[in-house]
Each structure stands twice: as C-alpha cells, then as structure tokens.
Design an enzyme around this catalytic site. Sequence first.
Site, PDB file in Angstrom:
ATOM      1  N   CYS A  41       0.653  -1.106  -0.131  1.00 27.29           N
ATOM      2  CA  CYS A  41      -0.041  -0.111  -0.004  1.00 27.29           C
ATOM      3  C   CYS A  41       0.901   1.331  -0.052  1.00 27.29           C
ATOM      4  O   CYS A  41       1.614   1.419   0.991  1.00 27.29           O
ATOM      5  CB  CYS A  41      -1.029  -0.008   1.275  1.00 27.29           C
ATOM      6  SG  CYS A  41      -1.911   1.611   1.320  1.00 27.29           S
ATOM      7  N   TRP A  74      -7.744  -6.264   5.183  1.00 22.39           N
ATOM      8  CA  TRP A  74      -6.491  -6.805   5.083  1.00 22.39           C
ATOM      9  C   TRP A  74      -6.271  -7.715   6.241  1.00 22.39           C
ATOM     10  O   TRP A  74      -6.745  -7.793   7.238  1.00 22.39           O
ATOM     11  CB  TRP A  74      -5.462  -5.495   5.488  1.00 22.39           C
ATOM     12  CG  TRP A  74      -5.439  -4.441   4.530  1.00 22.39           C
ATOM     13  CD1 TRP A  74      -6.262  -3.322   4.509  1.00 22.39           C
ATOM     14  CD2 TRP A  74      -4.635  -4.272   3.241  1.00 22.39           C
ATOM     15  NE1 TRP A  74      -5.846  -2.416   3.312  1.00 22.39           N
ATOM     16  CE2 TRP A  74      -4.833  -3.271   2.723  1.00 22.39           C
ATOM     17  CE3 TRP A  74      -3.723  -5.093   2.634  1.00 22.39           C
ATOM     18  CZ2 TRP A  74      -4.260  -2.554   1.705  1.00 22.39           C
ATOM     19  CZ3 TRP A  74      -3.053  -4.709   1.562  1.00 22.39           C
ATOM     20  CH2 TRP A  74      -3.410  -3.601   0.883  1.00 22.39           C
ATOM     21  N   THR A 108      -8.692   0.422   6.524  1.00 24.02           N
ATOM     22  CA  THR A 108      -7.460   0.908   5.697  1.00 24.02           C
ATOM     23  C   THR A 108      -6.336   0.858   6.529  1.00 24.02           C
ATOM     24  O   THR A 108      -6.153   0.631   7.917  1.00 24.02           O
ATOM     25  CB  THR A 108      -7.448   2.418   5.417  1.00 24.02           C
ATOM     26  OG1 THR A 108      -7.721   3.091   6.561  1.00 24.02           O
ATOM     27  CG2 THR A 108      -8.818   2.553   4.528  1.00 24.02           C
ATOM     28  N   TYR A 172      -5.068   6.451  -9.152  1.00 27.80           N
ATOM     29  CA  TYR A 172      -6.301   5.600  -8.760  1.00 27.80           C
ATOM     30  C   TYR A 172      -7.506   6.041  -9.586  1.00 27.80           C
ATOM     31  O   TYR A 172      -8.545   5.229 -10.214  1.00 27.80           O
ATOM     32  CB  TYR A 172      -6.703   5.734  -7.409  1.00 27.80           C
ATOM     33  CG  TYR A 172      -5.805   4.973  -6.515  1.00 27.80           C
ATOM     34  CD1 TYR A 172      -5.968   3.609  -6.062  1.00 27.80           C
ATOM     35  CD2 TYR A 172      -4.571   5.341  -6.131  1.00 27.80           C
ATOM     36  CE1 TYR A 172      -5.463   2.931  -5.399  1.00 27.80           C
ATOM     37  CE2 TYR A 172      -3.862   4.591  -5.480  1.00 27.80           C
ATOM     38  CZ  TYR A 172      -3.780   3.167  -5.013  1.00 27.80           C
ATOM     39  OH  TYR A 172      -3.227   2.429  -4.211  1.00 27.80           O
TER      40      TYR A 172
END
Length: 338
Positions: A41, A74, A108, A172
Amino acid sequence: MTGDGSYERDRAYITTRITADGRDGYPVEPGRYRLVIARACPWANRSAIVRRLMGLEDVLPMGIAGPLHDERSWCFHLDPGGRDPVLGIEWLREAYEAREPGYPKGITVPAIVDVPTGRVVTNDFERITLDLGGEWTAHQRHGAPELYPERWRDEIDDVADKVYRDVNNGVYQCGFAGDQAAYDRAYRSLWERLDWLEERLGHRRYLVGDTLTEADVRLFPTLVRFDAVYHGHFKCNRHKLTELPALWAYARDLFQTPGFGDTIDFAQIKAHYYVVHHDINPTGIVPRGPDVRGWLAPHHREELGGRPFGDGTPPGPPPPAERVPPLGPESATGRGPG
C-alpha cells in the site's frame, strides 16, 4: 464512484491523535502501540518511511499485513498461523471492530492500534506521518531529520496537495474510472502534474528546500510503484517512469537513500494490485516484469547539491524481521526468490 464516472476516495478516517501531551486520550508511550502497514500500500508506505527516518523501530513496533485481501479487509496471511503475533488477530477489521462495533467505513492501512485494548487509534495517514515527526520527538533517534520545518510548511503543503490530488490519487482515478470521459480527465491531470514535477526536479534535488521533507515522502510511494503497476494496470501509460529523466533520477536517488528503498517489496506490490483488483485484472495473472535492478543504477543527483538529512544523519539498517528482498539477479522481475 461519482455520477460522472470519476473515482472518489473515501477520506472518512479516524482522526484521533497520539500526542506527546495525550490530549486525545492516547499519549506517546514506547511499546504501547503497533503500527500496521502493508508493503503493497502506498499510503502505508509513507508511515513505514517516516518511522525508519525517525528511528522509531524500537518504540513503535510494526505489524505487516500481507498483500492479499478480500471484502473482510487486510489480513496477516504472511505471519505464522495467519495471525499478527502481537495483536493476535487474523483480520485488521477486528481492531476496527474493537474500536467501534460494526465499523462502517473503510478498513485501511496504515492503522495504529492500541495494543492493551486491541483498538485502532487512528488511520489518518496524513496526520500519522506528521505526528511521527512532531509528537514522538522524545523517542526519535539522534540525528533524525526534520521533515516538516516551519519555514517551509506553506510550500510543503502546497506541493503535497498538488501531488496528492493529481498523482497519488490521480493514478487511482485513472485506474478506477467508470467511463472514458472520467479516465481522460484523470489521465490529463496526472500527466500535466508529472510534467510539472519533471520540470521542477530538473534543477533541484528535492521538492522543497535542499533537504528531504514530507513532500518527498508523499511522492515517492507513487513513483516507486509507477512502472510496476500504474503504467499498465491503471492505464497511466503515456510514458514509463524510466522515460522521464529528472523524475527517474530523483526516484532512484530516494530509493537509494536509507529509509526509502529498504521499505519496498516489489513482489508484494504487484501481488496486491494484480490479484486483488479482479474487476481490472480478472485473470489474476501477475506480470513478470519490469526488471527492477535499474533502481540501483547511479543517479548523479548529488551534483544538484542538497543534504538529504539536513543537519541529521541517515538511519541505520532496518531490523532483521523488517528487511525486504534485495534487488539482486533473482529479483530482476520484481518477484523475489521463488
């Protein structure tokens, strides 16, 4: 996704801060918190870099989520038993649920977890790096650089805002655009900003001033992923990074600076994007290239002057458990051993 097909990032983060005075209820305390990142990430990469530069490895331990995840969030599939060895959880969602049952927002990284309670304290990635530099000073290594000096803050904020809007998030917006018009808008903004950066870095070593700052920390994670992921997977393909002389040399300069390249695992980066994004890459095939050994080629940026760490010094090597695969012949394709 917005009504016009543009990708819109959810920025509803947990804004609780860990501060020297503990004003939000979470004072800086060595060993109390765990920084959870994923090597894949780019937003988490910033925290890993600043933690290294500040020398906080011993006081802020780090958990590393693997590159693969699904709608459950995750997970720690690289750890023995598939659990974080300190938090004892399989999924990062568990720490968010401990903070707020039924947590409705994005799960996140980076996230800082309060180990005694198992609760996420914050996932505000922009604030995390600023606070690692500004609130943890009592525990930073001798020679830690000043990444957000008062005299340059306005310029750092201005450059970082442009970089975030058009580059960090811009790739993105290209990759997740819902239609051609939205993609075209994002593509144009991305390359106008990259051209601006190419010109700016053609005559100066760093983005602001003559030392490393937060602005460089924020640009690097996107550049280091550009050819491996964003150029093809996200259709950001006017040029490769390696075809932009100033930006490519600048990126190599940072990669070869302690604290930057030693946080990068190209195999995990590619595994995440190409396997997890089924809507973009439904086959899950991970490309063999590009050859990553060029990151170690001479950059000659020292000829522009500047002092990477200002009056400080480079950080030492990362702890053995946090070392990433070296860029040797076996990693020419970015896949690492095996």
